[in-house]
Design a protein around this motif. Sequence first.
Motif, PDB file in Angstrom:
ATOM      1  N   ARG A  89      55.092  -2.839 -19.680  1.00 36.12           N
ATOM      2  CA  ARG A  89      53.754  -3.390 -19.899  1.00 36.12           C
ATOM      3  C   ARG A  89      53.819  -4.873 -20.246  1.00 36.12           C
ATOM      4  NH1 ARG A  89      52.953   1.810 -22.069  1.00 36.12           N
ATOM      5  NH2 ARG A  89      53.498   1.144 -24.198  1.00 36.12           N
ATOM      6  N   GLU A  92      54.481  -6.706 -17.016  1.00 35.93           N
ATOM      7  CA  GLU A  92      53.242  -6.758 -16.238  1.00 35.93           C
ATOM      8  C   GLU A  92      52.353  -7.883 -16.720  1.00 35.93           C
ATOM      9  OE1 GLU A  92      50.807  -3.330 -15.713  1.00 35.93           O
ATOM     10  OE2 GLU A  92      52.517  -1.989 -15.432  1.00 35.93           O
ATOM     11  N   ASP A  93      52.112  -7.907 -18.021  1.00 31.42           N
ATOM     12  CA  ASP A  93      51.232  -8.929 -18.601  1.00 31.42           C
ATOM     13  C   ASP A  93      51.779 -10.334 -18.357  1.00 31.42           C
ATOM     14  OD1 ASP A  93      49.595  -6.913 -19.516  1.00 31.42           O
ATOM     15  OD2 ASP A  93      50.374  -6.945 -21.574  1.00 31.42           O
ATOM     16  N   THR A 125      53.475   2.231 -15.131  1.00 31.27           N
ATOM     17  CA  THR A 125      53.482   0.815 -14.762  1.00 31.27           C
ATOM     18  C   THR A 125      52.989   0.647 -13.337  1.00 31.27           C
ATOM     19  OG1 THR A 125      54.846  -1.185 -14.547  1.00 31.27           O
ATOM     20  CG2 THR A 125      55.896   0.905 -13.998  1.00 31.27           C
ATOM     21  N   ARG A 126      52.374  -0.488 -13.085  1.00 33.33           N
ATOM     22  CA  ARG A 126      51.958  -0.831 -11.718  1.00 33.33           C
ATOM     23  C   ARG A 126      53.070  -1.552 -10.962  1.00 33.33           C
ATOM     24  NH1 ARG A 126      47.838  -2.684 -14.931  1.00 33.33           N
ATOM     25  NH2 ARG A 126      48.476  -4.852 -14.559  1.00 33.33           N
ATOM     26  N   LEU A 127      54.099  -1.967 -11.671  1.00 32.58           N
ATOM     27  CA  LEU A 127      55.155  -2.762 -11.041  1.00 32.58           C
ATOM     28  C   LEU A 127      56.115  -1.890 -10.232  1.00 32.58           C
ATOM     29  CD1 LEU A 127      56.100  -5.276 -13.883  1.00 32.58           C
ATOM     30  CD2 LEU A 127      54.626  -5.665 -11.898  1.00 32.58           C
TER      31      LEU A 127
END
Length: 302
Positions: A89, A92-93, A125-127
């Motif tokens: 996270r 990501e940020d 996670t989107r990664l």
Amino acid sequence: MARGVLSFPLTSFHDDGSLDLDGFRTHLGAQLAAGPGAVFPACGTGEFFSLDEDEYRRVVTAAVELTAGQVPVVAGTGYGWAQAARFARIAEDAGADALLVLPHYLVAAPQDGLVGQLERLAERTRLPLIAYQRGQVAYSVESLRRIVRIPGVVGLKDGHSDLDRLQRLTLAAPEGFLFFNGAATAEIQARAYAAVGVPAYSSAVHAFAPEIAGAYHTALRDGDGNGNGKTVEKLLREFYVPFVELRDRVPGYGVSLVKAAARLRGRPVGPVRAPLTDPSATDLADLASLLSTGLDLVGAVL
């Protein structure tokens, strides 16, 4: 990422062990100037295992800002899936492009658990994720068939150098699934990895001598044309093999020697953090001599 050496920048520390973000930016700037295929901050060479979450955030954020979209930024993450998700996270940020999932902490685990670790992290996670098999993590062919079906898992980095098993894994993977040579001092085995379909590799040498790493990568890519086959052999014999022999003298030298070599070149990377230790005076002298030899081979200067 296969077009250039993969850069794993060092994390800079002050002499008191605190994070030196300005030093990291200077070091990473020199890495980027050498034209890597991607940047992997806060991974093994970057002492991910020694960073708290705030330090990790600052390092990855600085890497994203300085890279400015020139090449992908793949941040490290690890430990158990719950802690790995916390780092994910943060990455990501910070704007990272992907994550390298380092081997989990301490325990051996069955194949179902290894796959489950990635499944749970991918849900959080989107990664995109690149799994790293090394140490206690080694995927079977059947596990790989399950892993490639996990949304977001895009690749595998191998540090075991079991080329028979790796060939089986590459053959079982769908087209477009990424494989990376993550062996310690990967140049030593780069030709063998390329022969089983894994040409992309990470380079610890790039962290302190991108001239040497770049010359080797170019010679390997171009083969025997213009005498480059001889360049590969010469660099292996006179620089890389002696470097591995020096690296193997003390546990942890895979990072400590890299940092020491960067300091020899005036890079503001500082010392390693415990439990690693900096090289002895004798080993440092041998490293300086070897570094000079390597740079002479490629026409660079210390």
